[in-house]
Design a protein around this motif. Sequence first.
Motif, PDB file in Angstrom:
ATOM      1  N   LEU A  39      -8.651  -5.320   4.664  1.00 50.00           N
ATOM      2  CA  LEU A  39      -8.972  -6.129   3.479  1.00 50.00           C
ATOM      3  C   LEU A  39     -10.481  -6.279   3.322  1.00 50.00           C
ATOM      4  CD1 LEU A  39      -6.204  -8.879   3.673  1.00 50.00           C
ATOM      5  CD2 LEU A  39      -6.454  -7.155   1.866  1.00 50.00           C
ATOM      6  N   ASP A  40     -11.173  -6.462   4.434  1.00 49.96           N
ATOM      7  CA  ASP A  40     -12.641  -6.547   4.371  1.00 49.96           C
ATOM      8  C   ASP A  40     -13.243  -5.253   3.841  1.00 49.96           C
ATOM      9  OD1 ASP A  40     -12.752  -9.120   5.276  1.00 49.96           O
ATOM     10  OD2 ASP A  40     -13.310  -8.613   7.338  1.00 49.96           O
ATOM     11  N   ALA A  41     -12.544  -4.144   4.104  1.00 52.72           N
ATOM     12  CA  ALA A  41     -13.037  -2.842   3.629  1.00 52.72           C
ATOM     13  C   ALA A  41     -12.562  -2.543   2.214  1.00 52.72           C
ATOM     14  CB  ALA A  41     -12.581  -1.741   4.577  1.00 52.72           C
ATOM     15  N   ASP A  42     -11.927  -3.542   1.550  1.00 59.79           N
ATOM     16  CA  ASP A  42     -11.453  -3.387   0.166  1.00 59.79           C
ATOM     17  C   ASP A  42     -10.240  -2.484   0.004  1.00 59.79           C
ATOM     18  OD1 ASP A  42     -13.211  -5.123  -1.243  1.00 59.79           O
ATOM     19  OD2 ASP A  42     -14.808  -3.631  -1.091  1.00 59.79           O
ATOM     20  N   VAL A  43      -9.485  -2.257   1.059  1.00 64.66           N
ATOM     21  CA  VAL A  43      -8.211  -1.567   0.864  1.00 64.66           C
ATOM     22  C   VAL A  43      -7.304  -2.556   0.120  1.00 64.66           C
ATOM     23  CG1 VAL A  43      -6.229  -0.457   1.966  1.00 64.66           C
ATOM     24  CG2 VAL A  43      -8.506  -0.291   3.017  1.00 64.66           C
ATOM     25  N   ALA A  44      -6.579  -2.065  -0.878  1.00 63.96           N
ATOM     26  CA  ALA A  44      -5.774  -2.964  -1.707  1.00 63.96           C
ATOM     27  C   ALA A  44      -4.562  -3.489  -0.931  1.00 63.96           C
ATOM     28  CB  ALA A  44      -5.324  -2.254  -2.978  1.00 63.96           C
ATOM     29  N   LEU A  45      -4.229  -4.737  -1.217  1.00 65.34           N
ATOM     30  CA  LEU A  45      -3.193  -5.444  -0.470  1.00 65.34           C
ATOM     31  C   LEU A  45      -1.866  -4.685  -0.328  1.00 65.34           C
ATOM     32  CD1 LEU A  45      -2.640  -8.048   1.084  1.00 65.34           C
ATOM     33  CD2 LEU A  45      -2.062  -9.151  -1.076  1.00 65.34           C
ATOM     34  N   PRO A  46      -1.305  -4.123  -1.413  1.00 69.20           N
ATOM     35  CA  PRO A  46      -0.028  -3.410  -1.241  1.00 69.20           C
ATOM     36  C   PRO A  46      -0.146  -2.236  -0.275  1.00 69.20           C
ATOM     37  CG  PRO A  46      -0.645  -3.540  -3.579  1.00 69.20           C
ATOM     38  CD  PRO A  46      -1.766  -4.139  -2.805  1.00 69.20           C
ATOM     39  N   VAL A  47      -1.298  -1.586  -0.300  1.00 64.84           N
ATOM     40  CA  VAL A  47      -1.510  -0.440   0.589  1.00 64.84           C
ATOM     41  C   VAL A  47      -1.711  -0.918   2.026  1.00 64.84           C
ATOM     42  CG1 VAL A  47      -3.019   1.542   1.039  1.00 64.84           C
ATOM     43  CG2 VAL A  47      -2.430   0.913  -1.317  1.00 64.84           C
ATOM     44  N   VAL A  48      -2.367  -2.060   2.177  1.00 59.63           N
ATOM     45  CA  VAL A  48      -2.537  -2.650   3.507  1.00 59.63           C
ATOM     46  C   VAL A  48      -1.151  -2.934   4.107  1.00 59.63           C
ATOM     47  CG1 VAL A  48      -3.339  -4.685   4.782  1.00 59.63           C
ATOM     48  CG2 VAL A  48      -4.785  -3.670   3.009  1.00 59.63           C
ATOM     49  N   ARG A  49      -0.264  -3.477   3.290  1.00 52.38           N
ATOM     50  CA  ARG A  49       1.086  -3.809   3.769  1.00 52.38           C
ATOM     51  C   ARG A  49       1.835  -2.573   4.262  1.00 52.38           C
ATOM     52  NH1 ARG A  49       2.175  -7.490  -0.853  1.00 52.38           N
ATOM     53  NH2 ARG A  49       1.439  -9.517  -0.159  1.00 52.38           N
ATOM     54  N   GLN A  50       1.839  -1.529   3.415  1.00 53.96           N
ATOM     55  CA  GLN A  50       2.509  -0.280   3.811  1.00 53.96           C
ATOM     56  C   GLN A  50       1.928   0.211   5.123  1.00 53.96           C
ATOM     57  OE1 GLN A  50       1.839   2.739   0.872  1.00 53.96           O
ATOM     58  NE2 GLN A  50       2.831   1.581  -0.769  1.00 53.96           N
ATOM     59  N   PHE A  51       0.619   0.188   5.174  1.00 55.23           N
ATOM     60  CA  PHE A  51      -0.080   0.760   6.313  1.00 55.23           C
ATOM     61  C   PHE A  51       0.216  -0.017   7.592  1.00 55.23           C
ATOM     62  CE2 PHE A  51      -3.763   1.505   9.015  1.00 55.23           C
ATOM     63  CZ  PHE A  51      -3.846   2.886   8.972  1.00 55.23           C
ATOM     64  N   THR A  52       0.131  -1.341   7.516  1.00 56.85           N
ATOM     65  CA  THR A  52       0.329  -2.120   8.745  1.00 56.85           C
ATOM     66  C   THR A  52       1.773  -2.026   9.235  1.00 56.85           C
ATOM     67  OG1 THR A  52       0.523  -4.102   7.381  1.00 56.85           O
ATOM     68  CG2 THR A  52      -1.573  -3.760   8.502  1.00 56.85           C
ATOM     69  N   SER A  53       2.730  -1.809   8.321  1.00 53.83           N
ATOM     70  CA  SER A  53       4.096  -1.712   8.833  1.00 53.83           C
ATOM     71  C   SER A  53       4.272  -0.391   9.587  1.00 53.83           C
ATOM     72  CB  SER A  53       5.131  -1.920   7.728  1.00 53.83           C
ATOM     73  OG  SER A  53       5.183  -0.811   6.898  1.00 53.83           O
ATOM     74  N   ARG A  54       3.555   0.640   9.175  1.00 59.66           N
ATOM     75  CA  ARG A  54       3.593   1.891   9.959  1.00 59.66           C
ATOM     76  C   ARG A  54       2.941   1.700  11.322  1.00 59.66           C
ATOM     77  NH1 ARG A  54       2.319   6.810   5.900  1.00 59.66           N
ATOM     78  NH2 ARG A  54       2.005   7.914   7.874  1.00 59.66           N
ATOM     79  N   ILE A  55       1.833   0.968  11.330  1.00 58.20           N
ATOM     80  CA  ILE A  55       1.120   0.754  12.592  1.00 58.20           C
ATOM     81  C   ILE A  55       1.988  -0.106  13.526  1.00 58.20           C
ATOM     82  CG2 ILE A  55      -0.937  -0.238  13.671  1.00 58.20           C
ATOM     83  CD1 ILE A  55      -1.574   2.224  12.065  1.00 58.20           C
ATOM     84  N   ARG A  56       2.657  -1.075  12.933  1.00 52.21           N
ATOM     85  CA  ARG A  56       3.509  -1.946  13.757  1.00 52.21           C
ATOM     86  C   ARG A  56       4.518  -1.119  14.550  1.00 52.21           C
ATOM     87  NH1 ARG A  56       5.042  -7.259  14.072  1.00 52.21           N
ATOM     88  NH2 ARG A  56       3.782  -7.908  12.306  1.00 52.21           N
TER      89      ARG A  56
END
Lengths: 308, 281
Positions: A39-56
């Motif tokens: 988020l600090d790097a300006d990645v958009a919230l919906p994309v952050v969500r998708q991404f973090t669930s993959r990382i999880r």
Amino acid sequence: MFATLSDRLTATFKSLRGKGRLSEADVDATIREIRRALLDADVALPVVRQFTSRIRERAVGIEVSQALNPAQQVVKIVNEELVGILGGETRRLRFAKNPPTVIMLAGLQGAGKTTLAGKLGRWLREQGHTPLLVASDLQRPNAVTQLEVVGQRAGVPVFAPERGVSEGQGVSGTSQGDPVQVARDGVAFARDKHHDVVIIDTAGRLGVDGELMQQAADIKAATSPDEVLFVVDAMIGQDAVTTAMAFMEGVGFTGVVLSKLDGDARGGAALSVVGVTGQPVMFASTGEKLEEFELFHPDRMASRILDM
Amino acid sequence: LSRDKLDADTWDEIEETLLLADLGVDPTTELIDRLRERVTVLGVRDTEHVRELLREELKALVDPGEGLDRSLAIDHAPGRPAVVMVVGVNGTGKTTTVGKLARVLVADDKDVVLGAADTFRAAAADQLATWGDRVGVPTIRSDRDGADPASVAFDAVKAGIESEADVVLIDTAGRLQNKVGLMDELGKVKRVVEKHGPVDEILLVLDATTGQNGMQQAKVFSEVVNVTGIVLTKLDGTAKGGIVVAVQRALGVPVKLIGLGEGPDDLAPFEPDAFVDALLA
Ligand SMILES: Nc1nc2c(ncn2[C@@H]2O[C@H](COP(=O)(O)OP(=O)(O)OP(=O)(O)O)[C@@H](O)[C@H]2O)c(=O)[nH]1
Ligand SMILES: Nc1nc2c(ncn2[C@@H]2O[C@H](COP(=O)(O)OP(=O)(O)OP(=O)(O)O)[C@@H](O)[C@H]2O)c(=O)[nH]1
Ligand SMILES: [K+]
Ligand SMILES: [Mg+2]
Ligand SMILES: [Mg+2]
């Protein structure tokens, strides 16, 4: 405050004891830090969500042992996933079987389209092509003059039958020709004069401007471009998703160019745009000068987003 | 059940609204913490009421009690015009803002002179001159590209003094705040203009689509030229411009004007209530 994701994760895992898988609490803490960094790097919230669930999913599998530092493992996973989404290899321009190849530029106001027209023109000319720039922005004051100057600096001819909005028009300042016609005529001119690539500069427009979106769609329909490049400012924030989707649906694009990467913005927009449109970033614009332009490097971008 | 509707979803939605508006993680977290505290203290139970409190908190942040002065410093001493410089990173809307501002001033019966101190970007001076033409004011420019921007700015103020103008608006080239040489050049433009007397207003133009980098822009430009007001452009799009909330708070520099389009009349005063409403919409 910790500067980088790597530092923050190291702090998160400082109290880690023993062996075995990361606990659920450890994984949660990890995801929180990654979310924050993105988020600090300006990645958009919906994309952050998708991404973090993959990382999880992947973080759950991490084994804690004496030998391996879990923070480094997580950063490595995040980096791999980022590079994966941004595209392993840069996609090259598609050239038409029957020239001219038509490249149309589109994007928000001030994104860097006209400058990019000059950069692409110069780059293609140096590779032995014979590009032509077409001045289809008849709206921004002196956009046509700007493209002519840029073309001259690039050593590339400019097709500019209309002046667009310019001096001497009095208060209204709205007299202009038809950008669609200029684009169509530009392609015909290129075919006639044996230019093998046509680069169409268009006016900046907002995603919510239905009329101007339709105009862009009309330019596309009239010229059947081989590539439509969406030019997006590396400094853009959360709006990247809405705008990219509006251009995807309103015009349709085949590639992305990230501009102003010479700044110090982290450029999370790259991930946002690719994440929601699936179109690859092809080029990076890295300065105001025409030679400041390069192929996009996913690995460098991943490091930049992670501030590494 | 309906008594306890303040579930995780409500808080998630609030957080999402603020993050999507580019408010930034820290300001969002702080705001939500404060809101949670008030909700507990007040024993608030329905979502509607929480949203009302959210609006209040955000309004307080955007428009703090002491009241920031959002008027333009364009009153001037006799014999010298007010001088306004417009600065910012590339493509935010500086030249367009100068044009629109000239229009507003002319409508207010002011005599205005434009100074084309962007001598770098292709056709920048032509673009400004077209705006001058549109709104009926003269543009001072160099007859060659790459001229010294400081001397063009100096000449513009000189012309303003000689013609007894009310306001001189100086457009400058876009520059990224991490370019030390270009920032030094901007400092020099200001210093040279100050040979005529102080610069009354330095407007930083921020693009509403800008994310967290907007803070860095504001910090560095303020260090170099002492920004006195912010113009938030391109609010006619889908972006909310939430970064100005943190900028205003960190630097105490008020947002003075907003850009709502590409036409001469698309400039408006910044109104905190309308801004907050749009941000929460
Ligand atoms: N630093 C930097 N500046 C850039 C870059 N690309 C473009 N610019 C600058 O950004 C500003 C806007 O660029 P333009 O090419 O005019 O943008 P545009 O998309 O054509 O703008 P409109 O036609 O008004 O929509 C200019 O000041 C350019 O010099 C870049 O990669 N780095
Ligand atoms: N939709 C919209 N477009 C705007 C607004 N303000 C400026 N623009 C457009 O944004 C683009 C860039 O505006 P400029 O005024 O050239 O920006 P600048 O900051 O002077 O750019 P450089 O001098 O190249 O750094 C142009 O296409 C303008 O018409 C606004 O409030 N809304
Ligand atoms: K908006
Ligand atoms: Mg342009
Ligand atoms: Mg300008």
